[in-house]
Motif scaffolding. Structure first.
Motif, PDB file in Angstrom:
ATOM      1  N   ASN A 139       0.807  -1.218   0.000  1.00  0.00           N
ATOM      2  CA  ASN A 139       0.000   0.000   0.000  1.00  0.00           C
ATOM      3  C   ASN A 139       0.841   1.270   0.000  1.00  0.00           C
ATOM      4  OD1 ASN A 139      -2.760  -0.961   0.126  1.00  0.00           O
ATOM      5  ND2 ASN A 139      -2.217  -1.791   2.123  1.00  0.00           N
ATOM      6  N   ALA A 615      -3.006   6.869   3.745  1.00  0.00           N
ATOM      7  CA  ALA A 615      -3.471   7.257   2.416  1.00  0.00           C
ATOM      8  C   ALA A 615      -2.266   7.836   1.706  1.00  0.00           C
ATOM      9  CB  ALA A 615      -4.572   8.296   2.510  1.00  0.00           C
ATOM     10  N   SER A 616      -2.074   7.457   0.473  1.00  0.00           N
ATOM     11  CA  SER A 616      -0.865   7.929  -0.202  1.00  0.00           C
ATOM     12  C   SER A 616      -1.112   8.115  -1.692  1.00  0.00           C
ATOM     13  CB  SER A 616       0.272   6.934   0.002  1.00  0.00           C
ATOM     14  OG  SER A 616       0.013   5.744  -0.702  1.00  0.00           O
ATOM     15  N   ALA A 647      -5.333   3.887  -0.287  1.00  0.00           N
ATOM     16  CA  ALA A 647      -5.858   4.264   1.026  1.00  0.00           C
ATOM     17  C   ALA A 647      -6.225   2.990   1.759  1.00  0.00           C
ATOM     18  CB  ALA A 647      -7.080   5.162   0.879  1.00  0.00           C
ATOM     19  N   SER A 662      -9.856  -0.973   2.159  1.00  0.00           N
ATOM     20  CA  SER A 662      -8.688  -0.491   1.410  1.00  0.00           C
ATOM     21  C   SER A 662      -9.080  -0.225  -0.032  1.00  0.00           C
ATOM     22  CB  SER A 662      -7.520  -1.460   1.508  1.00  0.00           C
ATOM     23  OG  SER A 662      -7.747  -2.572   0.738  1.00  0.00           O
TER      24      SER A 662
END
Lengths: 774, 286
Positions: A139, A615-616, A647, A662
């Motif tokens: 993630n 979150a990216s 996220a 997710s």
């Protein structure tokens, strides 16, 4: 700045040192940040939870923070060298930490770095209701997963085989069990982990990609603790506790096994389908005193797939024949290690680790025939075995010493004997006249290599808020016909900005002496390893990063990073296919070239609390250039996904219910598809691919959701055993997320019709699990 | 039995979910029609240059020849302008032959397409003097005596050489050469040789670069009192020629899931195809 260091080194210095323990389990706490709030000096506990902070004599306010633990503050009067152990309380169920003082962004000099404890990943559900560390790490921005559902980590333009993946300090190879659905790491045993996407300090090396350093539990010193889980892929039993009344000898163990095949009885002896995997971890730690720790551990994981068929028949002459056909496919990891760690004095700690890590793949096919006729019983046999392996014998030493108030000195060495078996084929046969034939091919490619490394790190802390970790590795790789000697400088700098923020810069190089002969799509169990030699040079990368980290609320941090990475000595398939028993066959099927990767990443992290997650967004551009591939033109890396939005959220609704969600959006990865058809010199129709990786697959979009329900949460019950069950749905949006493409040619009404097909794996995959905790 | 069904059903289900396919839009690819230029020439015959067009991936697989192009083969200051042959649909010039140890440039100028170019370095002629037939060199696996031909190959040093061997025997009743099977006696040579689907036997000079090598072939036995006649044809291939033949051998039209497609070598700038040559040496043992 050096003048400031020099002045402060001359102050009267005393050492505050010791260990940091988990107050609930007695486990060591690695990565705890010990800060002298008055001087703003800090240090992290190492893998033995040892810390050493040199302070001026007088009163000090010491603050302890660690992921998953309540922050502690205390006033200490220090006038001479003090050995002080700290005990940290784990966070409550809802993750409340009233004292969280946002230290990490300011003091942590490591950029592009993620660390955590088991509690961080235990509620993150992935495919088939498994909690798997690599799936959690997928993630992160700058990390690609490769084939959907697998445990591959493609870090900032690197291949999965370029990562240093360690289990208690020893390297572990391959993607893990069930072709990578489950990694080698049993999440129930993980104590803590560190993951570097960027430049790692000099104590890590030997690979040219990311670093994943996982430490397993040593054992609970209070009571025997255990977990039992049951999910669609496997059951998992983990235990940890002490072995003697004095609680000096601890153990942790875990067993995972697939269960589906156990349901099948062997009533039909004529056909048997074999599909199972297991792995076993056992770790024993003895702590004769508070300053010494001796650990020994083993890991064995094995996958086995195959089919056995038996056929019996009698012909018209009365000759009875029994044919037995066996086809098997097996791969396994074996690790065994021992370590000794001791706090030599108040400012020095030493650790020695020795062990082996082996990965072996084998494939066998055999046919046995028994004929019973007028000549009596006759037997014949034909068998082919193919196998490859890599075995590492490792000895490591690590020392840590505090010098003055401002410096920490680390140094050590690593010696690895690699044994490569890239591919051996054994053929044996026995005919009914009793004649045997034995042939072996490919042994000529077996090779050994010696990798020796010396490293040193000097860590400066300044009261102005700067931390510099300056180090280097002297790396040597003695391969077949050639010895490579390279220097790997590492520089990690952090400058505190204001009271909470941190500006970070890093620059470093790393080398890798071994190469995996891997598929372009991903790592497969049968992909063997070879060493660098006079025919094949090592991989090398240089990377620089610039980051700004800042908290936006208690426990909530934003990390931003820019990076640029250069690769050399990369290997890539050129499309040539030869038998893997030919001398130096990899020099024919692989080309070596260069690559670059650059990108920008932003990540919001909230590790604990009722709502936690990350979150990216990451932009990345990874490309490669090989003299003999794509006509020397640069082409995008197979897992070059330009945009990635990810996220992941855990919501603890109550002590009974926890929800997890997710979401991942990624640009499609490029694949090679033909753009036209032309006639070759002999008049045959052939495809013109124009350029490698010239077709971008559709975007990847996946939404997962699940929950876990505690049947009897511990707060409500005095039951010795707590029960949980949960449901998880992978790819709830049912999108066909493709990872590979191919061209198909059909004839329709006399016309040639071509189509591109995309391959995808999992669409709307629900699963459930049951868990016991005792 | 129910358990077995459950087990197999689950395995099949897992197999299915890992092998799902879905059509991808063909339009997403930059499908361009490119000039295709092919010439595999030698020093004995006039080279024929085939110029056609490629067909888009979603097209009708038509590969029309391009008759209105201008094709030149240039060596230093000498330029051979090739003419289009409407019968064979290629470009050639009857009086022109490629010379050993000579460099050539190819230019194909077709209206509406960028200039296609390529280069070729013709290898040198190989000296086979001393090649002999031996009526009996031992016995084969079955215990029968066999004959042999010792090819005396003087491999030029400095450069890498790539050879193609062809072996003929004379059929006295038909009065013509017949291609015979070619088997090397030496195990190292036999292992190093590549045999492709077109029947070519290819050998790099890795084992004997720069030296005189006697390469022994199996030959028929039992010509006592008669006069056997053999022909050895050795092509010294330009490296592009050799790798082109190899790439055709290894060609995989579609990579599939785990592997890149294996492409055919092309050395035509602004187009696709091959421009490569070989020098042929013929040695007759009478």
């Amino acid at each position: 700045m050096l003048c400031v260091f020099a002045l402060e080194v001359n102050a009267q210095v005393v050492a505050l040192s010791g260990h940091v323990w988990d107050a609930a389990s007695g486990e060591v706490v690695k990565g705890a940040l010990v800060t002298d709030s008055m001087s703003a000096l800090s240090t992290f506990t190492n893998s033995s939870a040892y810390y050493s902070l040199a302070v001026g004599s007088g009163k000090h306010e010491i603050t302890l923070t660690a992921d998953g633990y309540k922050t502690q503050k205390m006033l200490l009067k220090v006038y001479r060298a003090v050995e002080k152990d700290f005990y940290m309380e784990p966070l409550d169920w809802d993750g409340t930490d009233t004292l969280d003082v946002l230290y990490h962004a300011r003091f942590d000099y490591r950029s592009s770095h993620t660390s955590g404890r088991q509690s961080l990943i235990k509620e993150y559900q992935s495919i088939a209701s498994n909690q798997d560390l690599p799936k959690y790490l997928q993630n992160l921005p700058g990390v690609q997963m490769g084939v959907d559902g697998m445990a591959g980590l493609y870090v900032r333009g690197g291949n999965a085989d370029q990562n240093l993946q360690m289990m208690d300090g020893l390297p572990v190879y391959g993607l893990g069990r069930a072709f990578g659905f489950l990694s080698n790491y049993n999440h129930g045993l993980i104590r803590d982990f560190e993951f570097y996407r960027g430049v790692a300090p000099a104590r890590y090396g030997g690979r040219s990609g990311g670093v994943l350093d996982v430490s397993y539990k040593e054992g609970n010193t209070k009571t025997l603790k255990g977990n039992f889980e049951f999910n669609p892929l496997c059951f998992n039993l983990t235990l940890d506790g002490f072995l003697d009344p004095s609680k000096k000898t601890l153990m942790s163990m875990g067993v995972r096994r697939s269960w589906l095949d156990l349901l099948v009885s062997s009533s039909n002896q004529n056909q048997e389908l074999i599909a199972n995997f297991h792995d076993l971890n056992l770790k024993i730690t003895h702590r004769p005193d508070a300053k010494t720790s001796i650990s020994a551990w083993v890991y064995n994981g094995r996958d086995k797939y195959g089919v056995n068929l038996t056929e019996q028949y009698t012909d018209s002459f009365g000759s009875a024949t029994i044919d037995e056909f066996k086809l098997g496919y097996q791969y396994q990891n074996t690790l065994a290690g021992i370590s000794w760690a001791k706090m030599l004095n108040s400012s020095t700690q030493a650790k020695i680790t020795a062990g082996l890590s082996r990965y072996k793949f084998s494939n066998s096919l055999s046919l046995d025939r028994e004929v019973n006729d007028t000549n009596g019983l006759q037997k014949a046999r034909f068998k082919i075995d193919l196998f490859n392996s890599i075995t590492d014998y490792i000895v490591k030493t690590d020392f840590q010493k505090t010098i003055g108030t401002l410096s920490l000195f680390r140094f050590g060495s690593e010696h690895v004997m690699h044994q490569f078996v890239p591919g051996v084929e054994k053929l044996s046969s026995l005919n009914n006249s009793g004649q045997t034939r034995e042939e072996e091919a490919g042994k000529i490619n077996n090779q050994a290599a010696l990798e020796n490394t010396l490293y040193t790190e000097l860590e400066f802390h300044s009261s102005t808020g700067a931390t510099i970790n300056l180090g280097g590795r002297l790396w040597t790789f003695m391969g077949k016909g050639k010895t490579f000697v390279r220097l790997e400088p590492r520089l990690l700098i952090s400058q505190a900005v204001g009271q909470t923020d941190g500006l970070k810069f890093s620059l470093g190089s790393s080398n890798q002496g071994m190469h995996q002969i891997s598929s372009v799509t991903g790592t497969l169990p049968q992909n063997g390893w070879v060493g660098s030699s006079d025919q094949f040079k090592p991989m090398r990368n240089w990377q620089t990063t610039l980051g700004y980290y800042f908290p936006v609320a208690p426990g909530v941090e934003i990390n931003t990073d820019l990076y640029y990475k250069w690769f050399d000595g990369l290997s890539e398939q050129n499309g040539v296919q030869v038998e893997n028993t030919r001398t130096d066959f990899w020099t024919l099927v692989l080309e070596q070239g260069k690559g670059t990767s650059y990108g920008a990443e932003i990540m919001l992290v909230k590790k604990y609390g009722r709502v936690s997650g990350l979150a990216s967004y990451g932009y990345s551009n990874s490309s490669r250039v090989f003299e003999n591939i794509n006509f020397g033109k640069r082409f995008p890396f197979r897992w070059d996904r330009r945009h990635k939005l990810s996220a992941q959220m855990i919501y603890k609704h109550s002590k009974k219910m926890t929800y997890n969600f997710s979401f991942v959006f990624m640009s499609g990865n490029p694949v090679s598809l033909p753009s036209s058809v032309y006639l070759d010199a002999f008049g045959n129709k052939v495809f013109d691919y124009a350029e490698r990786n010239n077709y971008r697959l559709p975007n990847y979009v996946r939404f997962d959701a699940g929950f876990e329900r505690a049947v009897n949460p511990v707060q409500y019950s005095m039951d010795a055993v707590q029960q949980f069950w949960g449901v998880h749905i992978y790819n709830i949006n049912a999108r066909a997320n493709m990872y590979a493409g191919e061209v198909l040619t059909n004839m329709s009404s006399g016309q040639t019709v071509r189509a591109f097909n995309g391959r995808y794996s999992f669409v709307f995959l629900p699963s459930a699990y049951y868990k016991l905790k005792f | 039995m129910k358990k077995r069904r459950l087990f197999f059903s689950t395995i099949i289900f897992l197999g299915l979910v890992t092998s799902c396919t879905k059509k991808l839009p063909l339009g997403n690819i930059n499908s361009q029609i490119r000039l295709t230029v092919n010439m595999l020439g030698d020093n004995l015959q006039s080279p024929n240059v085939y110029v056609t067009l490629s067909s888009p991936i979603n097209g009708t697989d038509s590969f029309p020849p391009v008759p209105n192009a201008k094709a030149y083969i240039i060596s230093g200051t000498d330029t051979a302008k090739l003419a289009y042959d409407i019968f064979f649909k290629h470009y050639s010039l009857g009086t022109f032959k490629l010379q050993p140890s000579t460099d050539y440039d190819l230019i194909v100028d077709a209206p509406g397409y960028p200039l296609a170019t390529s280069t070729l370095s013709m290898p040198q002629i190989i000296d086979l003097t001393g090649t002999v037939f031996k009526d009996s060199i031992g016995i084969d696996n079955q215990g029968f005596p066999v004959g042999g031909v010792d090819i005396v190959l003087k491999d030029p040093g400095v450069v890498r050489n790539f050879y193609r061997f062809t072996f003929f025997t004379w059929n006295t009743s038909l009065s013509e050469w017949e291609e015979a099977s070619l088997d090397f006696v030496d195990a190292d040579i036999a292992n190093a040789a590549q045999r492709n689907q077109n029947g070519n036997v290819l050998l790099k000079d890795d084992l004997f670069n720069g030296s005189t090598q006697i390469i022994r072939l199996y030959a028929p036995f039992g010509f006592a009192g008669q006069n056997p006649k053999f022909k050895i044809l050795v092509d010294n291939l330009e490296s592009n020629y050799y790798y082109y033949l190899q790439s055709i051998e290894n060609y995989e039209p579609s990579g599939g899931i785990f592997q890149e497609p294996a492409q055919i070598l092309t050395n035509i700038n602004n187009g696709v195809g091959i421009f490569a040559g070989s020098t042929q040496t013929e040695f007759i043992i009478n």
